[in-house]
Write an enzyme that holds these catalytic residues in place. Structure first.
Site, PDB file in Angstrom:
ATOM      1  CB  CYS A   2      -0.937   0.107   1.196  1.00 46.58           C
ATOM      2  SG  CYS A   2      -2.103  -1.235   1.325  1.00 46.58           S
ATOM      3  NE  ARG A  27       4.576   1.560  -0.143  1.00 45.49           N
ATOM      4  CZ  ARG A  27       5.604   1.206   0.603  1.00 45.49           C
ATOM      5  NH1 ARG A  27       6.829   1.345   0.140  1.00 45.49           N
ATOM      6  NH2 ARG A  27       5.435   0.722   1.800  1.00 45.49           N
ATOM      7  CD1 TRP A  73      -0.544  -6.163  -3.395  1.00 48.58           C
ATOM      8  CD2 TRP A  73      -0.778  -6.899  -1.302  1.00 48.58           C
ATOM      9  NE1 TRP A  73      -0.296  -7.514  -3.393  1.00 48.58           N
ATOM     10  CE2 TRP A  73      -0.435  -7.991  -2.126  1.00 48.58           C
ATOM     11  CE3 TRP A  73      -1.004  -7.138   0.055  1.00 48.58           C
ATOM     12  CZ2 TRP A  73      -0.285  -9.296  -1.638  1.00 48.58           C
ATOM     13  CZ3 TRP A  73      -0.852  -8.434   0.551  1.00 48.58           C
ATOM     14  CH2 TRP A  73      -0.493  -9.493  -0.300  1.00 48.58           C
ATOM     15  CG  ASN A  99       1.859   0.622   4.192  1.00 47.91           C
ATOM     16  OD1 ASN A  99       3.028   0.951   4.203  1.00 47.91           O
ATOM     17  ND2 ASN A  99       1.498  -0.609   3.944  1.00 47.91           N
ATOM     18  N   GLY A 100      -0.413  -1.089   6.370  1.00 44.15           N
ATOM     19  CA  GLY A 100      -0.060  -1.976   7.485  1.00 44.15           C
ATOM     20  C   GLY A 100      -1.244  -2.838   7.849  1.00 44.15           C
ATOM     21  CD  GLU A 485      15.841 -13.322  -9.483  1.00 46.37           C
ATOM     22  OE1 GLU A 485      15.338 -13.896  -8.503  1.00 46.37           O
ATOM     23  OE2 GLU A 485      15.508 -12.185  -9.848  1.00 46.37           O
ATOM     24  CE  LYS A 489      12.504 -10.951 -11.495  1.00 48.90           C
ATOM     25  NZ  LYS A 489      13.151 -11.184 -10.234  1.00 48.90           N
ATOM     26  CD  GLU A 492       8.953 -11.787  -9.300  1.00 51.99           C
ATOM     27  OE1 GLU A 492       8.897 -11.272  -8.186  1.00 51.99           O
ATOM     28  OE2 GLU A 492       9.934 -11.628 -10.059  1.00 51.99           O
ATOM     29  CG  HIS A 508      16.698 -37.141  -7.607  1.00 51.00           C
ATOM     30  ND1 HIS A 508      16.890 -38.483  -7.443  1.00 51.00           N
ATOM     31  CD2 HIS A 508      17.934 -36.591  -7.693  1.00 51.00           C
ATOM     32  CE1 HIS A 508      18.197 -38.735  -7.408  1.00 51.00           C
ATOM     33  NE2 HIS A 508      18.853 -37.599  -7.572  1.00 51.00           N
ATOM     34  CE  LYS A 607      11.163  -2.849  -6.702  1.00 52.94           C
ATOM     35  NZ  LYS A 607      11.478  -4.219  -7.106  1.00 52.94           N
TER      36      LYS A 607
HETATM   37  C1  G6P Z   1       8.412  -8.862  -3.222  1.00 53.28           C
HETATM   38  C2  G6P Z   1       8.913  -8.333  -4.538  1.00 53.28           C
HETATM   39  C3  G6P Z   1      10.161  -9.108  -4.947  1.00 53.28           C
HETATM   40  C4  G6P Z   1      11.203  -9.029  -3.849  1.00 53.28           C
HETATM   41  C5  G6P Z   1      10.653  -9.494  -2.507  1.00 53.28           C
HETATM   42  C6  G6P Z   1      11.598  -9.170  -1.371  1.00 53.28           C
HETATM   43  O1  G6P Z   1       7.923 -10.144  -3.374  1.00 53.28           O
HETATM   44  O2  G6P Z   1       7.915  -8.446  -5.531  1.00 53.28           O
HETATM   45  O3  G6P Z   1      10.692  -8.556  -6.143  1.00 53.28           O
HETATM   46  O4  G6P Z   1      12.303  -9.809  -4.193  1.00 53.28           O
HETATM   47  O5  G6P Z   1       9.427  -8.815  -2.224  1.00 53.28           O
HETATM   48  O6  G6P Z   1      11.706  -7.788  -1.267  1.00 53.28           O
HETATM   49  P1  G6P Z   1      12.922  -7.002  -0.639  1.00 53.28           P
HETATM   50  O7  G6P Z   1      12.544  -5.566  -0.785  1.00 53.28           O
HETATM   51  O8  G6P Z   1      12.984  -7.429   0.796  1.00 53.28           O
HETATM   52  O9  G6P Z   1      14.135  -7.359  -1.375  1.00 53.28           O
END
Ligand code: G6P
Length: 612
Positions: A2, A27, A73, A99-100, A485, A489, A492, A508, A607
């Site tokens: 948020c 956010r 969010w 936010n929270g 990773e 990606k 996501e 396995h 994010k």
């Molecule tokens: C969210 C974001 C990711 C990020 C993760 C950890 O899931 O979408 O891109 O890697 O949070 O975030 P941070 O800010 O702690 O790296």
């Protein structure tokens, strides 16, 4: 998650808030809303993105020099118009953005209902504003007093701003575990979740700390008290952020811009820390805690998402070079599993945002148990950065695309510097090898630039596989975390199911999935167990899988087995993840664009995950 924005001053509040909300959309983007004070308290809220709110509000009365705005969010309550923030008190006098999460909202709500309150939404936030209203009326106290009293009753995380129709010259802001920054302009103030909505108006900011309440009035200096009413002197600091850094700069998406920024962001992470001529590596935080690092029995990384993947790379690097035992933990698991920790442990949180709730909580637990805590964060002044004993900023610049790219490579750069520093101090590396790695690290930005030249080829490959339903990513050694990773990606941003696996583990389980419809991205650069990865590729081939190989320039072996190969320049295996991840970022980017996905704001994600 948020995003919150507020304004009070001489200018029209709505355009400033709207622009701020667009900057904070990373956010969360389930709904957006504003509250303004004109002849009355006006609330405009809409499910969906900020653009929906903009369309909805365009013919409304937007005339006001005070206002609050929110991009959501969803946690408590569906992402609809009613649950969108701001929320108002029962008497329609107060409005709040939050936010929270208010964890004890249910008990408070029941109590308030028994006192005659009616609620419009399913949110925890609406309970808080009714509680404040109840306190004002029952205790006959000022708004700021009522906010303070209420915050002594709530359990949970909050960054809030409240406006009051009867006090149109005042904003009340408060925080606990969710970020909040106040911009101090000339006769005007801004409040936001981060500095991006503020930067074009003023560089002077005050970061509020946990359990602090700010009373912000037109024509007055900010006053800050803690929730026990202790006076705090505001500390005004200057922002280093600049406006270009948070704009797209001609790129179609922030994610693409951030992928292309990596040569420069990796350089920025090394700046002042790596001297290729003398071979010196200096990482401030480590110097400060040299003795602790030298005597550490373990280093434990705590992180989430992409940051967790870079922690895995860090484990390989530090154990390999500095010979200190390393463990990597999901912050969300670590914080609840009663881990064994001692004063000789160093717990390092890795976080782009520095606000991830689980990572912050894991760090606090480690601190309570007596471990030394260290942070690797990108956002300057973030909660994790401020909670740690020492740390290193990644200096990658603002990352706005929800899927992390340049923050990942910046984190790995810091981890490489850390491994080199510790190895040298421990005497576990020869001078020649140290100098060789320093030279190669210094050259990484140039190698990344070279990989970016393959963009068109990668786009072509993306077109071949954009309709696949599943992807498998394989890697070994230093490239195992890169496989994870790459898969993350793709998931996501393109919503294609993808799994990352250690190449040898494929047999396995995942091997059962392989048929002619399964694209397999194999990271098969000439490092470490190259020949073993080649054998794993053969196993995929034998089952008709489609291989996309990430290979070292000039490799002919994999070329003969794979449908496609993407060549990357050779470097030491220790640094290979910094290069091998680039084509995977571009591949997922192009596939997502071709599938018509919202690359910068993928569905359901945010994010900065400030809820657990
Ligand atoms: C969210 C974001 C990711 C990020 C993760 C950890 O899931 O979408 O891109 O890697 O949070 O975030 P941070 O800010 O702690 O790296």
């Amino acid at each position: 998650m948020c995003g919150i924005v507020a304004y009070i001053g001489e200018q029209q509040a709505y355009p400033i808030i709207l622009k701020g909300l667009k900057r904070l959309e990373y956010r969360g983007y389930d709904s957006a809303g504003v509250a303004l004070i004109n002849d009355k308290l006006s609330l405009y809220k809409k499910a969906g993105k900020v653009s929906n709110l903009e369309e909805f509000a365009k013919d409304k009365n937007l005339d006001s020099t005070i206002g609050i705005g929110h991009t959501r969010w969803a946690t408590h309550g569906a992402p609809n118009d009613i649950n969108a923030h701001p929320h108002r008190s029962g008497d329609n006098r107060l409005a709040i953005i939050h936010n929270g999460i208010i964890e004890n909202y249910d008990a408070l709500k029941k109590e308030l209902i028994s006192r005659g309150h009616h609620f419009e939404s399913d949110t925890d936030t609406e309970v808080l504003i009714h509680l404040i209203e109840e306190i004002i009326n029952k205790e006959n106290v000022s708004l700021e007093e009522a906010v303070r009293y209420s915050l002594n009753e709530v359990v949970g995380a909050y960054a809030i701003v409240i406006i009051d129709k009867e006090n149109p010259n005042k904003l009340i802001a408060a925080r606990n575990s969710s970020p909040l920054v106040i911009g101090v302009g000339k006769d005007e103030f801004f409040v936001a979740s981060d500095a991006t909505p503020i930067i074009e108006y003023t560089k002077n900011v005050v970061y509020l700390d946990d359990e602090q309440v700010a009373i912000i009035e037109k024509g007055e200096n900010i006053r800050i008290v803690d929730i026990a009413n202790k006076k705090i002197t505001p500390y005004i600091q200057e922002l280093e952020l600049n406006l270009e850094a948070i704009e797209k700069g001609g790129y179609e998406h922030f994610m693409l811009k951030e992928i292309y920024e990596q040569p420069q962001s990796i350089r920025a992470s090394m700046l002042g820390r790596l001297n290729p001529i003398t071979g010196d590596v200096t990482l401030g935080g480590i110097e400060e805690f040299e003795l602790k690092f030298m005597n550490a029995s373990r280093i434990i990384f705590v992180a989430c998402g992409t940051s967790w993947h870079s922690a895995l790379v860090g484990e390989y690097m530090i154990e390999d070079l500095a010979r200190i035992p390393v463990e990597v933990e999901y912050a969300s698991e670590f914080r609840y599993r009663n881990p064994i920790l001692s004063e000789k442990d160093i717990v390092i949180a890795i976080s782009q945002s520095g606000e991830t709730a689980d990572t912050l909580a894991a760090l606090e637990l480690a601190k309570e148990k007596g471990a030394t805590i260290y942070g690797i964060c990108n956002v300057v002044g973030s909660s994790i950065a401020r909670a740690t004993d020492a740390g290193s900023y990644t200096h990658a610049g603002p990352e706005i695309g929800v899927a992390s790219t340049k923050a990942f490579t910046a984190q790995i750069t810091i981890l490489a510097l850390m491994a080199l520093t510790l190895a040298k101090k421990k005497g576990s590396i020869t001078k020649t090898r140290h100098q060789e790695l320093v030279n190669q690290l210094n050259d990484v930005p140039n190698l990344v630039e070279k990989v970016l030249e393959s963009n068109e080829q990668i786009k072509y490959i993306a077109d071949q596989y954009k309709d696949a339903h599943n992807f498998l990513y394989l890697g070994r050694g230093y490239n195992f975390p890169v496989a994870l990773e790459g898969a993350l990606k793709l998931k996501e941003i393109s919503y294609i199911h993808a799994e990352g696996y250690p190449a040898a583990e494929m047999k396995h389980g995942p091997i059962a999935l392989i048929d002619e419809n399964m694209p397999v991205v194999a990271i098969a650069t000439k490092i470490g167990n190259y020949h073993k990865v080649v054998s794993n590729i053969q196993e995929v081939r034998a089952r008709n899988g489609n291989i996309i190989g990430i290979v070292t320039e000039g490799d002919e072996t994999v070329k003969d087995m794979a449908e496609h190969v993407i060549e990357i320049p050779e470097t030491d295996e220790f640094l290979d993840p910094l290069i091998s991840v680039i084509p995977l970022q571009l591949l997922s980017y192009h596939i997502a664009v071709m599938r018509g996905c919202d690359v910068d704001q993928p569905r359901n994600l945010a994010k900065s995950v400030t809820v657990e």
